[in-house]
Design a protein around this motif. Structure first.
Motif, short mmCIF file in Angstrom:
data_model
loop_
_atom_site.label_atom_id
_atom_site.label_comp_id
_atom_site.label_asym_id
_atom_site.label_seq_id
_atom_site.Cartn_x
_atom_site.Cartn_y
_atom_site.Cartn_z
N GLY A 267 -8.85 38.37 4.88
CA GLY A 267 -8.41 38.58 3.51
C GLY A 267 -8.25 40.02 3.09
N GLY A 268 -8.83 40.95 3.86
CA GLY A 268 -8.76 42.38 3.53
C GLY A 268 -10.15 42.95 3.32
N GLU A 269 -10.30 44.26 3.61
CA GLU A 269 -11.60 44.94 3.55
C GLU A 269 -12.61 44.21 4.44
OE1 GLU A 269 -13.02 45.55 -0.43
OE2 GLU A 269 -11.34 46.83 -0.99
N ASN A 270 -12.16 43.80 5.62
CA ASN A 270 -13.03 43.08 6.55
C ASN A 270 -13.41 43.96 7.74
OD1 ASN A 270 -10.59 40.79 5.86
ND2 ASN A 270 -12.69 40.29 5.28
N LEU A 271 -14.61 43.76 8.23
CA LEU A 271 -15.09 44.40 9.44
C LEU A 271 -15.66 43.29 10.32
CD1 LEU A 271 -15.61 47.04 10.97
CD2 LEU A 271 -17.70 47.34 9.65
N VAL A 272 -15.06 43.09 11.48
CA VAL A 272 -15.48 42.02 12.39
C VAL A 272 -15.97 42.68 13.68
CG1 VAL A 272 -14.79 39.93 13.60
CG2 VAL A 272 -13.75 40.48 11.39
N VAL A 273 -17.25 42.48 13.99
CA VAL A 273 -17.89 43.23 15.07
C VAL A 273 -18.60 42.29 16.04
CG1 VAL A 273 -19.62 45.00 15.63
CG2 VAL A 273 -18.26 45.20 13.54
N GLY A 274 -18.31 42.43 17.34
CA GLY A 274 -19.12 41.83 18.39
C GLY A 274 -18.95 40.35 18.63
N LEU A 275 -17.92 39.70 18.05
CA LEU A 275 -17.73 38.27 18.33
C LEU A 275 -17.29 38.07 19.78
CD1 LEU A 275 -15.91 36.96 15.12
CD2 LEU A 275 -18.34 37.40 15.49
N GLU A 276 -17.92 37.13 20.47
CA GLU A 276 -17.63 36.92 21.89
C GLU A 276 -17.56 35.43 22.20
OE1 GLU A 276 -19.57 38.05 26.25
OE2 GLU A 276 -20.19 39.12 24.44
N ASP A 277 -16.42 35.01 22.78
CA ASP A 277 -16.24 33.60 23.15
C ASP A 277 -16.61 32.68 21.98
OD1 ASP A 277 -15.50 34.24 25.80
OD2 ASP A 277 -17.60 34.45 26.35
N LEU A 278 -15.96 32.93 20.85
CA LEU A 278 -16.32 32.23 19.63
C LEU A 278 -15.07 31.87 18.86
CD1 LEU A 278 -18.82 31.35 17.94
CD2 LEU A 278 -18.63 33.54 16.74
N VAL A 279 -14.99 30.63 18.39
CA VAL A 279 -13.89 30.17 17.56
C VAL A 279 -14.45 29.85 16.17
CG1 VAL A 279 -12.11 28.43 17.21
CG2 VAL A 279 -12.60 29.25 19.52
N LEU A 280 -13.94 30.54 15.15
CA LEU A 280 -14.34 30.27 13.77
C LEU A 280 -13.16 29.62 13.06
CD1 LEU A 280 -16.13 33.66 12.96
CD2 LEU A 280 -17.16 31.52 13.74
N PRO A 281 -13.24 28.33 12.76
CA PRO A 281 -12.08 27.61 12.22
C PRO A 281 -11.94 27.76 10.71
CG PRO A 281 -13.88 26.09 12.55
CD PRO A 281 -14.39 27.44 13.02
N PHE A 282 -11.99 28.98 10.22
CA PHE A 282 -11.82 29.21 8.78
C PHE A 282 -11.30 30.62 8.56
CE2 PHE A 282 -16.34 29.86 9.91
CZ PHE A 282 -16.47 31.22 9.64
N ASP A 283 -10.70 30.83 7.38
CA ASP A 283 -10.26 32.16 6.98
C ASP A 283 -11.48 33.00 6.57
OD1 ASP A 283 -7.65 31.39 7.40
OD2 ASP A 283 -7.28 30.88 5.29
N VAL A 284 -11.35 34.31 6.71
CA VAL A 284 -12.42 35.22 6.31
C VAL A 284 -12.03 35.84 4.96
CG1 VAL A 284 -13.79 37.22 6.95
CG2 VAL A 284 -12.91 35.70 8.74
N PRO A 285 -12.76 35.55 3.90
CA PRO A 285 -12.37 36.04 2.57
C PRO A 285 -12.39 37.57 2.47
CG PRO A 285 -13.99 34.27 2.40
CD PRO A 285 -13.94 34.69 3.84
N GLU A 286 -11.71 38.08 1.48
CA GLU A 286 -11.68 39.52 1.23
C GLU A 286 -13.11 40.05 1.04
OE1 GLU A 286 -9.79 42.74 -1.96
OE2 GLU A 286 -9.56 40.58 -2.27
N GLY A 287 -13.36 41.20 1.67
CA GLY A 287 -14.66 41.86 1.51
C GLY A 287 -15.78 41.30 2.35
N ILE A 288 -15.50 40.30 3.19
CA ILE A 288 -16.54 39.70 4.03
C ILE A 288 -16.48 40.28 5.43
CG2 ILE A 288 -17.34 37.55 5.11
CD1 ILE A 288 -18.02 37.79 2.15
N SER A 289 -17.64 40.66 5.95
CA SER A 289 -17.73 41.19 7.31
C SER A 289 -18.59 40.29 8.17
CB SER A 289 -18.32 42.61 7.29
OG SER A 289 -17.44 43.50 6.64
N LEU A 290 -18.22 40.18 9.44
CA LEU A 290 -18.94 39.35 10.41
C LEU A 290 -19.48 40.23 11.52
CD1 LEU A 290 -16.27 36.50 10.75
CD2 LEU A 290 -18.20 36.60 9.15
#
Length: 425
Positions: free
Chosen positions: A377-400
């Motif tokens: 959605g924007g302003e996202n930081l996604v770090v270190g995901l490995e062999d992973l499927v997330l079946p959803f959108d990531v909202p604005e401002g959310i980091s994983l």
């Protein structure tokens, strides 16, 4: 390249300091840093946070304690020291709390085996800076700064700051230097003053901008001796330095020390200005004023300046894009490196394989492998995901942020709108 002697880094605890030392040792082992430069890491006092002024005094004292020179003042007069305040709990950038902001990976082109980090980008300025013997330059870990060093005068005085033209709105959130009409002498200094105050009192002559303090402070030998003398000051039967150690005293380099240096400010005017925001009792406020006021405050309005803040989840993705737009690079890369980030309108993806990022941006995807997720959605930081499927959108401002502890794994979800306290191991 202009070599200096020591990079002195502060950490918030001994545990964080040891983590910094391990990260530095790994990078030195790979030959990234010149052998001629010493790296020292100093933990803040066990009693707690002491402010940038107290932290500067503490770090210099611990460096002298380790070096054990016969004449401490003469030792400091012989050195050129870059002091980086890097402690803190990373409440606003918790994805990089274990590494600290100074070692946060940046999406910069490089040919090195280890990914570039904030420190590698920061050092570029200081390898071209015109160092004086006996000078300590203080900065912080959450900014990237570059400017034309030809704008730095040879004579800088005991206490000297650096500024850049900026909007009044930006200046209202930071420190602002007021120069005389020739832009040669510092007349006043404001900390987070309202826009209307800056418009009336702090405009750069002939412009609609103010002079934003970019956080660099040069301390000459006289100022370093003054810090040491201040640390020896008796407070309730013990030295001020002991008060720092116990967490009873804190003071700020920018609020108390720089304001104390202003020539036209009497003590009463100084204390009326800084006292309400200061943690110092009146008597120690007076001592700080008497110690630093005789020096005056020098300053320069830098040219061709790049000032990018890297301190929060909300700004980090946009700041990474700004770094790329400025063609920032690690100091050890003379040309564009062979390993380059993937840059699209949606996201900057680096140190990652098997990842596709879509969305309006800005977003940063770092150290992910064979991972998929919905629209960012924007302003996202996604770090270190490995062999992973997330079946959803990531909202604005959310980091994983995926972390692994042995065979266990967890994906921590952060919001850019929150502040966090990160527990230490």
């Amino acid at each position: 390249m202009h070599l200096f002697d020591t990079v002195l880094i502060t950490a918030s605890s001994e545990a964080q300091a040891e983590a910094f030392r391990r990260l530095l040792a790994r990078r030195k082992k790979h030959g990234l840093y010149p052998r001629e430069i010493a790296f020292e890491v100093v933990a803040d006092p066990p009693g707690g946070r002491v402010g940038t002024g107290g932290g500067t005094l503490w770090a210099l004292s611990r460096l002298l304690e380790r070096q054990a020179p016969a004449d401490p003042a003469a030792f400091l007069e012989s050195q050129r020291i870059l002091l980086i305040h890097a402690g803190g709990e990373s409440r606003r950038l918790p994805t990089y709390a274990p590494e600290g902001k100074l070692f946060a990976p940046l999406p910069l082109s490089s040919s090195a085996l280890l990914p570039p980090v904030v420190l590698d980008a920061q050092l570029g300025l200081f390898f071209k800076y015109p160092w004086r013997r006996g000078e300590t330059v203080v900065t912080t870990a959450d900014v990237y700064i570059d400017f034309d060093v030809a704008s730095v005068p040879e004579e800088r005085g005991p206490v000297f700051g650096f500024a850049k033209p900026a909007s009044l709105e930006q200046g209202s959130r930071h420190g602002v230097v007021r120069f005389d009409q020739h832009r040669e002498r510092v007349v006043d200094y404001y900390q987070k003053a309202p826009v209307d105050v800056l418009a009336e009192h702090a405009l750069i002559e002939g412009t609609g901008d103010c002079a934003l303090d970019i956080g660099l402070v040069s301390l000459g030998p006289e100022a370093l001796r003054a810090f040491l003398a201040l640390g020896a000051t008796e407070v309730d039967g013990a030295s001020l330095e002991k008060g720092l150690e116990a967490g009873r005293i804190r003071f700020d380099l920018y609020l108390e020390v720089l304001s104390a240096c202003l020539e036209g400010l009497s003590f009463d005017a100084f204390w009326e200005r800084v006292g309400p925001a200061s943690a110092l009792p009146d008597a120690l406020g007076r001592r700080v004023y008497d110690t630093f006021h005789p020096f005056g405050l020098g300053g320069a309005l830098t040219r061709s300046t790049v000032f990018i803040h890297l301190g929060s989840l909300a700004e980090f993705p946009g700041s990474c894009r700004d770094l790329l737009a400025q063609q920032a690079r690690p100091f050890y890369e003379a040309e564009r490196g062979e390993i380059r980030p993937s840059v699209t309108s949606s996201a900057v993806v680096h140190n990652s394989v098997g990842v596709e990022a879509t969305g309006p941006g800005p977003a940063v995807v770092e150290s992910c492998s064979e991972a998929s997720f919905g629209t960012l959605g924007g302003e996202n930081l996604v770090v270190g995901l490995e062999d992973l499927v997330l079946p959803f959108d990531v909202p604005e401002g959310i980091s994983l942020d995926e972390r692994r502890l042995g065979s266990d794994r967890v994906v921590v979800v952060f919001s850019a709108r929150d502040s966090f306290k990160v527990a230490e191991d």
